[in-house]
Design a protein around this motif. Structure first.
Motif, PDB file in Angstrom:
ATOM      1  N   LEU A 105      45.719  11.160  -0.868  1.00 28.79           N
ATOM      2  CA  LEU A 105      45.253   9.946  -1.534  1.00 28.79           C
ATOM      3  C   LEU A 105      44.697  10.256  -2.923  1.00 28.79           C
ATOM      4  N   VAL A 106      43.876  11.298  -3.015  1.00 31.47           N
ATOM      5  CA  VAL A 106      43.270  11.657  -4.300  1.00 31.47           C
ATOM      6  C   VAL A 106      44.335  12.114  -5.289  1.00 31.47           C
ATOM      7  N   GLN A 107      45.298  12.869  -4.816  1.00 31.28           N
ATOM      8  CA  GLN A 107      46.383  13.314  -5.699  1.00 31.28           C
ATOM      9  C   GLN A 107      47.190  12.131  -6.218  1.00 31.28           C
ATOM     10  N   LYS A 108      47.504  11.177  -5.333  1.00 33.10           N
ATOM     11  CA  LYS A 108      48.304  10.022  -5.761  1.00 33.10           C
ATOM     12  C   LYS A 108      47.528   9.134  -6.725  1.00 33.10           C
TER      13      LYS A 108
ATOM     14  N   LEU B 163      49.277  -1.613   6.526  1.00 32.12           N
ATOM     15  CA  LEU B 163      49.560  -0.328   5.902  1.00 32.12           C
ATOM     16  C   LEU B 163      48.474   0.686   6.242  1.00 32.12           C
ATOM     17  N   ARG B 164      48.857   1.931   6.374  1.00 30.67           N
ATOM     18  CA  ARG B 164      47.854   2.991   6.467  1.00 30.67           C
ATOM     19  C   ARG B 164      47.064   3.017   5.167  1.00 30.67           C
ATOM     20  N   ALA B 165      45.840   3.527   5.248  1.00 28.91           N
ATOM     21  CA  ALA B 165      44.953   3.468   4.089  1.00 28.91           C
ATOM     22  C   ALA B 165      45.535   4.201   2.886  1.00 28.91           C
ATOM     23  N   ASP B 166      46.165   5.352   3.107  1.00 30.02           N
ATOM     24  CA  ASP B 166      46.728   6.088   1.980  1.00 30.02           C
ATOM     25  C   ASP B 166      47.951   5.370   1.407  1.00 30.02           C
TER      26      ASP B 166
ATOM     27  N   LEU C 265      37.749  17.842  -3.803  1.00 30.15           N
ATOM     28  CA  LEU C 265      38.335  16.666  -4.440  1.00 30.15           C
ATOM     29  C   LEU C 265      38.751  16.984  -5.871  1.00 30.15           C
ATOM     30  N   VAL C 266      37.879  17.680  -6.597  1.00 31.06           N
ATOM     31  CA  VAL C 266      38.183  18.051  -7.979  1.00 31.06           C
ATOM     32  C   VAL C 266      39.414  18.964  -8.019  1.00 31.06           C
ATOM     33  N   ALA C 267      39.494  19.900  -7.087  1.00 30.24           N
ATOM     34  CA  ALA C 267      40.642  20.813  -7.046  1.00 30.24           C
ATOM     35  C   ALA C 267      41.941  20.043  -6.818  1.00 30.24           C
ATOM     36  N   ASN C 268      41.909  19.016  -5.969  1.00 29.28           N
ATOM     37  CA  ASN C 268      43.105  18.204  -5.724  1.00 29.28           C
ATOM     38  C   ASN C 268      43.500  17.399  -6.951  1.00 29.28           C
ATOM     39  N   VAL C 269      42.508  16.873  -7.659  1.00 29.74           N
ATOM     40  CA  VAL C 269      42.777  16.138  -8.898  1.00 29.74           C
ATOM     41  C   VAL C 269      43.429  17.066  -9.921  1.00 29.74           C
ATOM     42  N   ILE C 270      42.881  18.250 -10.079  1.00 27.69           N
ATOM     43  CA  ILE C 270      43.408  19.195 -11.062  1.00 27.69           C
ATOM     44  C   ILE C 270      44.822  19.631 -10.693  1.00 27.69           C
TER      45      ILE C 270
ATOM     46  N   THR D 297      45.426  10.154  -8.873  1.00 24.59           N
ATOM     47  CA  THR D 297      45.507  10.862 -10.153  1.00 24.59           C
ATOM     48  C   THR D 297      46.858  10.612 -10.813  1.00 24.59           C
ATOM     49  N   GLU D 298      47.927  10.755 -10.052  1.00 23.80           N
ATOM     50  CA  GLU D 298      49.274  10.555 -10.584  1.00 23.80           C
ATOM     51  C   GLU D 298      49.496   9.122 -11.058  1.00 23.80           C
ATOM     52  N   MET D 299      48.854   8.170 -10.376  1.00 25.62           N
ATOM     53  CA  MET D 299      49.078   6.751 -10.673  1.00 25.62           C
ATOM     54  C   MET D 299      48.168   6.218 -11.773  1.00 25.62           C
ATOM     55  N   GLY D 300      47.335   7.067 -12.368  1.00 31.73           N
ATOM     56  CA  GLY D 300      46.620   6.664 -13.570  1.00 31.73           C
ATOM     57  C   GLY D 300      45.195   6.200 -13.381  1.00 31.73           C
ATOM     58  N   ALA D 301      44.553   6.550 -12.266  1.00 32.45           N
ATOM     59  CA  ALA D 301      43.141   6.212 -12.107  1.00 32.45           C
ATOM     60  C   ALA D 301      42.302   7.013 -13.100  1.00 32.45           C
ATOM     61  N   GLY D 302      41.281   6.363 -13.668  1.00 35.24           N
ATOM     62  CA  GLY D 302      40.376   7.056 -14.577  1.00 35.24           C
ATOM     63  C   GLY D 302      39.108   7.517 -13.895  1.00 35.24           C
ATOM     64  N   VAL D 303      38.675   6.758 -12.900  1.00 34.80           N
ATOM     65  CA  VAL D 303      37.520   7.098 -12.071  1.00 34.80           C
ATOM     66  C   VAL D 303      37.944   6.990 -10.614  1.00 34.80           C
TER      67      VAL D 303
END
Length: 249
Positions: free
Chosen positions: A99-102, A228-231, A129-134, A104-110
């Motif tokens: 979820l966190v990776q997607k 839908l599943r949450a992710d 979480l930060v590692a997944n974002v990066i 990031t890919e989809m353009g979330a800023g926060v």
């Protein structure tokens, strides 16, 4: 966006970047570059820090305790920070990473974890979480790295929303809403700052849903006739918002 230098490895480094600068990598990133990626002195890669754009760098020195990079030339200018706020109820490991990776890919800023009654995970490891974002930013050439915020309870979030978020509208993905296209509702928000809130696997409780719907800044939308599943709901919501009033237009 067309990929830039797609044959080169990409690495996020938390250091100022400018032509001619030298950056010494820590032990962990040195191990990644030299052992995992099997790179050697003289080879090139692309580095970014979320502030100074993307730069081609060369490995000037390679030793186990800390490789040194020479910053050569800028390959991409820094993109503006996204204003899109994304809130979600944390999931179990694996699906949480996805979820966190997607996001990031989809353009979330926060990216904001929100604790609800049926949230599966109450305590999060911020560094993971930060590692997944990066990782997602490295793989998908995201230069504006999202900010990960500490988890907050839903009641507290709503109580302070207008003081902290101003005119931002909160798009609430309401699985109990009548099924219809969110096109009109979202177009009415065009030009306003937007937040998206996706609930946990068990959905929001009746009390939580009523509390959300009572807020003047909350805009409930349907994500279609299927549960839908949450992710999956997170990706669907981000897609709908970005395509109708976001940066896909």
């Amino acid at each position: 966006m067309p990929r830039s230098h797609k044959t080169l490895s990409r690495l996020f480094i938390d250091a100022p970047l400018s032509a001619g600068a030298s950056v010494e990598l820590g032990r962990e990133q040195t191990n990644y570059v030299l052992t995992v990626m099997r790179m050697k002195a003289g080879e090139a890669l692309v580095v970014f820090n979320g502030r100074d754009g993307a730069w081609m760098a060369r490995i000037a020195d390679a030793h186990r305790k800390g490789a040194v990079l020479e910053i050569v030339v800028q390959t991409q200018h820094q993109t503006p920070k996204s204003d899109l706020w994304f809130g979600f109820a944390p999931l179990k490991t694996g699906r949480l990473d996805y979820l966190v990776q997607k996001a990031t890919e989809m353009g979330a800023g926060v990216i904001q974890p929100v604790i609800t009654r049926y949230t599966q995970v109450q305590k999060l490891k911020a560094d993971k979480l930060v590692a997944n974002v990066i990782e997602a930013a490295e793989q998908c050439e995201v230069l504006s790295v999202p900010e990960i915020r500490a988890e907050v309870g839903l009641t507290e979030l709503l109580a302070h929303w207008q003081q902290t978020q101003g005119l931002r509208r909160l798009v609430f993905c309401d699985e109990s809403a009548p099924t219809h296209s969110p096109l009109r509702q979202l177009r009415d928000l065009d030009g306003l700052p937007i937040g998206i809130l996706v609930g946990p696997e068990g959905g929001f409780s009746d009390d939580e849903r009523n509390h959300l719907l009572a807020q003047g800044f909350v805009v409930p939308i349907s994500l279609g006739p299927r549960i839908l599943r949450a992710d999956t709901a997170a990706v669907a919501a981000l897609t709908v918002v970005q395509s109708i009033i976001g940066d896909w237009r």
